[in-house]
Write a protein that holds these residues in place. Sequence first.
Motif, PDB file in Angstrom:
ATOM      1  N   GLN A  52       0.734  -1.305   0.135  1.00  0.00           N
ATOM      2  CA  GLN A  52       0.163   0.014   0.012  1.00  0.00           C
ATOM      3  C   GLN A  52       0.853   1.138   0.088  1.00  0.00           C
ATOM      4  O   GLN A  52       0.587   2.289  -0.561  1.00  0.00           O
ATOM      5  CB  GLN A  52      -1.027  -0.051   1.166  1.00  0.00           C
ATOM      6  N   VAL A  53       2.039   1.361   0.694  1.00  0.00           N
ATOM      7  CA  VAL A  53       2.906   2.476   0.683  1.00  0.00           C
ATOM      8  C   VAL A  53       3.398   2.592  -0.698  1.00  0.00           C
ATOM      9  O   VAL A  53       3.467   3.846  -1.179  1.00  0.00           O
ATOM     10  CB  VAL A  53       4.107   2.213   1.611  1.00  0.00           C
ATOM     11  N   MET A  54       3.871   1.400  -1.586  1.00  0.00           N
ATOM     12  CA  MET A  54       4.057   1.791  -2.992  1.00  0.00           C
ATOM     13  C   MET A  54       3.056   2.372  -3.668  1.00  0.00           C
ATOM     14  O   MET A  54       3.285   3.490  -4.352  1.00  0.00           O
ATOM     15  CB  MET A  54       4.452   0.407  -3.389  1.00  0.00           C
ATOM     16  N   ALA A  55       1.801   1.997  -3.678  1.00  0.00           N
ATOM     17  CA  ALA A  55       0.752   2.567  -4.481  1.00  0.00           C
ATOM     18  C   ALA A  55       0.556   4.044  -3.970  1.00  0.00           C
ATOM     19  O   ALA A  55       0.301   4.733  -4.942  1.00  0.00           O
ATOM     20  CB  ALA A  55      -0.472   1.729  -4.198  1.00  0.00           C
ATOM     21  N   HIS A  56       0.619   4.220  -2.589  1.00  0.00           N
ATOM     22  CA  HIS A  56       0.354   5.583  -2.297  1.00  0.00           C
ATOM     23  C   HIS A  56       1.323   6.580  -2.610  1.00  0.00           C
ATOM     24  O   HIS A  56       0.984   7.459  -3.242  1.00  0.00           O
ATOM     25  CB  HIS A  56       0.105   5.737  -0.469  1.00  0.00           C
ATOM     26  N   VAL A  57       2.559   6.141  -2.512  1.00  0.00           N
ATOM     27  CA  VAL A  57       3.719   6.912  -2.716  1.00  0.00           C
ATOM     28  C   VAL A  57       3.837   7.253  -4.354  1.00  0.00           C
ATOM     29  O   VAL A  57       4.131   8.405  -5.015  1.00  0.00           O
ATOM     30  CB  VAL A  57       4.942   6.484  -2.418  1.00  0.00           C
ATOM     31  N   LEU A  58       3.708   6.006  -5.158  1.00  0.00           N
ATOM     32  CA  LEU A  58       3.879   6.344  -6.566  1.00  0.00           C
ATOM     33  C   LEU A  58       2.526   6.395  -7.246  1.00  0.00           C
ATOM     34  O   LEU A  58       2.338   5.961  -8.589  1.00  0.00           O
ATOM     35  CB  LEU A  58       4.341   4.634  -6.915  1.00  0.00           C
ATOM     36  N   ASP A  59       1.535   6.996  -7.279  1.00  0.00           N
ATOM     37  CA  ASP A  59       0.449   7.682  -7.610  1.00  0.00           C
ATOM     38  C   ASP A  59      -0.825   6.408  -8.107  1.00  0.00           C
ATOM     39  O   ASP A  59      -1.503   6.880  -8.985  1.00  0.00           O
ATOM     40  CB  ASP A  59       0.755   8.246  -9.303  1.00  0.00           C
ATOM     41  N   GLY A  60      -0.556   5.601  -7.230  1.00  0.00           N
ATOM     42  CA  GLY A  60      -1.901   4.554  -7.261  1.00  0.00           C
ATOM     43  C   GLY A  60      -2.632   5.171  -6.413  1.00  0.00           C
ATOM     44  O   GLY A  60      -2.778   6.113  -5.713  1.00  0.00           O
ATOM     45  N   GLU A  61      -3.651   4.045  -5.885  1.00  0.00           N
ATOM     46  CA  GLU A  61      -4.897   4.721  -4.917  1.00  0.00           C
ATOM     47  C   GLU A  61      -4.921   3.468  -3.939  1.00  0.00           C
ATOM     48  O   GLU A  61      -5.028   2.216  -4.223  1.00  0.00           O
ATOM     49  CB  GLU A  61      -5.949   4.770  -5.682  1.00  0.00           C
ATOM     50  N   ILE A  62      -5.305   3.834  -2.646  1.00  0.00           N
ATOM     51  CA  ILE A  62      -5.368   2.858  -1.839  1.00  0.00           C
ATOM     52  C   ILE A  62      -6.755   3.322  -0.935  1.00  0.00           C
ATOM     53  O   ILE A  62      -7.191   4.519  -0.979  1.00  0.00           O
ATOM     54  CB  ILE A  62      -4.422   2.741  -0.618  1.00  0.00           C
ATOM     55  N   GLY A  63      -7.434   2.548  -0.281  1.00  0.00           N
ATOM     56  CA  GLY A  63      -8.637   2.647   0.317  1.00  0.00           C
ATOM     57  C   GLY A  63      -9.111   1.330   1.168  1.00  0.00           C
ATOM     58  O   GLY A  63      -8.467   0.216   1.046  1.00  0.00           O
ATOM     59  N   GLU A  64     -10.161   1.547   1.913  1.00  0.00           N
ATOM     60  CA  GLU A  64     -10.635   0.544   2.523  1.00  0.00           C
ATOM     61  C   GLU A  64     -11.268  -0.462   1.755  1.00  0.00           C
ATOM     62  O   GLU A  64     -11.915  -0.401   0.897  1.00  0.00           O
ATOM     63  CB  GLU A  64     -11.923   1.201   3.474  1.00  0.00           C
ATOM     64  N   GLY A  65     -10.805  -1.845   2.353  1.00  0.00           N
ATOM     65  CA  GLY A  65     -11.464  -2.961   1.775  1.00  0.00           C
ATOM     66  C   GLY A  65     -12.934  -3.123   1.954  1.00  0.00           C
ATOM     67  O   GLY A  65     -13.184  -2.892   3.337  1.00  0.00           O
ATOM     68  N   GLU A  66     -13.501  -3.963   1.444  1.00  0.00           N
ATOM     69  CA  GLU A  66     -15.008  -4.146   1.514  1.00  0.00           C
ATOM     70  C   GLU A  66     -15.074  -5.486   2.502  1.00  0.00           C
ATOM     71  O   GLU A  66     -15.960  -5.451   3.537  1.00  0.00           O
ATOM     72  CB  GLU A  66     -15.726  -4.510   0.538  1.00  0.00           C
ATOM     73  N   TYR A  67     -14.230  -6.321   2.423  1.00  0.00           N
ATOM     74  CA  TYR A  67     -13.915  -7.555   3.430  1.00  0.00           C
ATOM     75  C   TYR A  67     -13.774  -7.109   4.771  1.00  0.00           C
ATOM     76  O   TYR A  67     -14.332  -8.001   5.693  1.00  0.00           O
ATOM     77  CB  TYR A  67     -13.103  -8.595   2.720  1.00  0.00           C
ATOM     78  N   GLY A  68     -12.680  -6.486   5.091  1.00  0.00           N
ATOM     79  CA  GLY A  68     -12.291  -6.176   6.584  1.00  0.00           C
ATOM     80  C   GLY A  68     -11.079  -7.079   6.698  1.00  0.00           C
ATOM     81  O   GLY A  68      -9.900  -6.959   6.093  1.00  0.00           O
ATOM     82  N   GLY A  69     -11.093  -7.595   7.765  1.00  0.00           N
ATOM     83  CA  GLY A  69      -9.890  -8.260   8.475  1.00  0.00           C
ATOM     84  C   GLY A  69      -9.625  -9.647   7.812  1.00  0.00           C
ATOM     85  O   GLY A  69      -9.632  -9.692   6.580  1.00  0.00           O
ATOM     86  N   TYR A  70      -8.774 -10.277   8.547  1.00  0.00           N
ATOM     87  CA  TYR A  70      -7.858 -11.398   7.896  1.00  0.00           C
ATOM     88  C   TYR A  70      -8.981 -12.525   7.580  1.00  0.00           C
ATOM     89  O   TYR A  70      -9.838 -12.662   8.300  1.00  0.00           O
ATOM     90  CB  TYR A  70      -6.977 -12.043   9.033  1.00  0.00           C
ATOM     91  N   ALA A  71      -8.359 -13.231   6.560  1.00  0.00           N
ATOM     92  CA  ALA A  71      -9.257 -14.313   6.117  1.00  0.00           C
ATOM     93  C   ALA A  71      -8.318 -15.203   5.058  1.00  0.00           C
ATOM     94  O   ALA A  71      -7.114 -14.816   4.829  1.00  0.00           O
ATOM     95  CB  ALA A  71     -10.281 -13.940   5.100  1.00  0.00           C
ATOM     96  N   ASP A  72      -8.622 -16.455   5.044  1.00  0.00           N
ATOM     97  CA  ASP A  72      -8.055 -17.379   4.290  1.00  0.00           C
ATOM     98  C   ASP A  72      -8.589 -17.082   2.887  1.00  0.00           C
ATOM     99  O   ASP A  72      -9.981 -17.368   2.604  1.00  0.00           O
ATOM    100  CB  ASP A  72      -8.349 -18.737   4.766  1.00  0.00           C
ATOM    101  N   VAL A  73      -7.766 -16.761   1.679  1.00  0.00           N
ATOM    102  CA  VAL A  73      -8.373 -16.371   0.465  1.00  0.00           C
ATOM    103  C   VAL A  73      -7.770 -17.141  -0.523  1.00  0.00           C
ATOM    104  O   VAL A  73      -6.420 -17.508  -0.607  1.00  0.00           O
ATOM    105  CB  VAL A  73      -8.092 -15.053   0.213  1.00  0.00           C
ATOM    106  N   THR A  74      -8.502 -17.497  -1.797  1.00  0.00           N
ATOM    107  CA  THR A  74      -7.736 -18.251  -2.965  1.00  0.00           C
ATOM    108  C   THR A  74      -7.575 -16.804  -3.784  1.00  0.00           C
ATOM    109  O   THR A  74      -8.512 -16.190  -3.994  1.00  0.00           O
ATOM    110  CB  THR A  74      -9.003 -19.209  -3.529  1.00  0.00           C
ATOM    111  N   VAL A  75      -6.248 -16.837  -4.213  1.00  0.00           N
ATOM    112  CA  VAL A  75      -5.952 -15.861  -5.159  1.00  0.00           C
ATOM    113  C   VAL A  75      -5.599 -16.489  -6.394  1.00  0.00           C
ATOM    114  O   VAL A  75      -5.039 -17.414  -6.499  1.00  0.00           O
ATOM    115  CB  VAL A  75      -4.572 -15.192  -4.709  1.00  0.00           C
ATOM    116  N   ASP A  76      -6.241 -15.521  -7.486  1.00  0.00           N
ATOM    117  CA  ASP A  76      -6.065 -16.068  -8.990  1.00  0.00           C
ATOM    118  C   ASP A  76      -4.623 -15.311  -9.482  1.00  0.00           C
ATOM    119  O   ASP A  76      -4.719 -14.136  -9.460  1.00  0.00           O
ATOM    120  CB  ASP A  76      -7.277 -16.010  -9.706  1.00  0.00           C
TER     121      ASP A  76
END
Length: 182
Positions: A77-101
């Motif tokens: 998120q630091v990279m995105a914030h510093v280098l002209d990307g955007e960060i924001g609040e996630g809709e899901y929230g806290g920690y979770a076991d996730v399948t990533v594609d």
Amino acid sequence: MTKILVVDNHGQFTHLEHRALRDMGIETELIDNDTPPEDIDADGLVLSGGPSMDDIGNCAEYLDLDIPVLGICLGMQVMAHVLDGEIGEGEYGGYADVTVDITNEDDPLVGSLAPETRVWASHADEVKQVPSGFERTATSDVCGIEAMSDSDRDLYGVQWHPEVAHTEEGEEVFENFQSVCE
């Protein structure tokens, strides 16, 4: 021997990132995020996770050191914030076991995990738009940008925590980053 420093952004898993690299036989040390950039002598940096964008020390300056950088969670998120990307609040929230594609099988950081991998991730905050020069390299049903890369500048980020046991192929992420640093 490859030397990769872990920048401590005061996250709860930072010590595990340091330990994972050490256990892989990588020369590593944990440094605070207020370490002056000119004092850094390494082949690569890991920007750890952490609780707050308000406490990132000199992380923005570390991106200009011309060495590979892997951002984990807040580090990404630091990279995105510093280098002209955007960060924001996630809709899901806290920690979770996730399948990533994995969306780019040629990516030097996460491509070898294709087509998918199981990870442990926090989605309280997340990257909403990748910075210029980056591409999204992984996605999930709870987060549109689970990983991003700018292989021209060797800047990489993952939303998940490769250092925890719940992440199935976490060590492979660190091995791939080691290869980039060599």
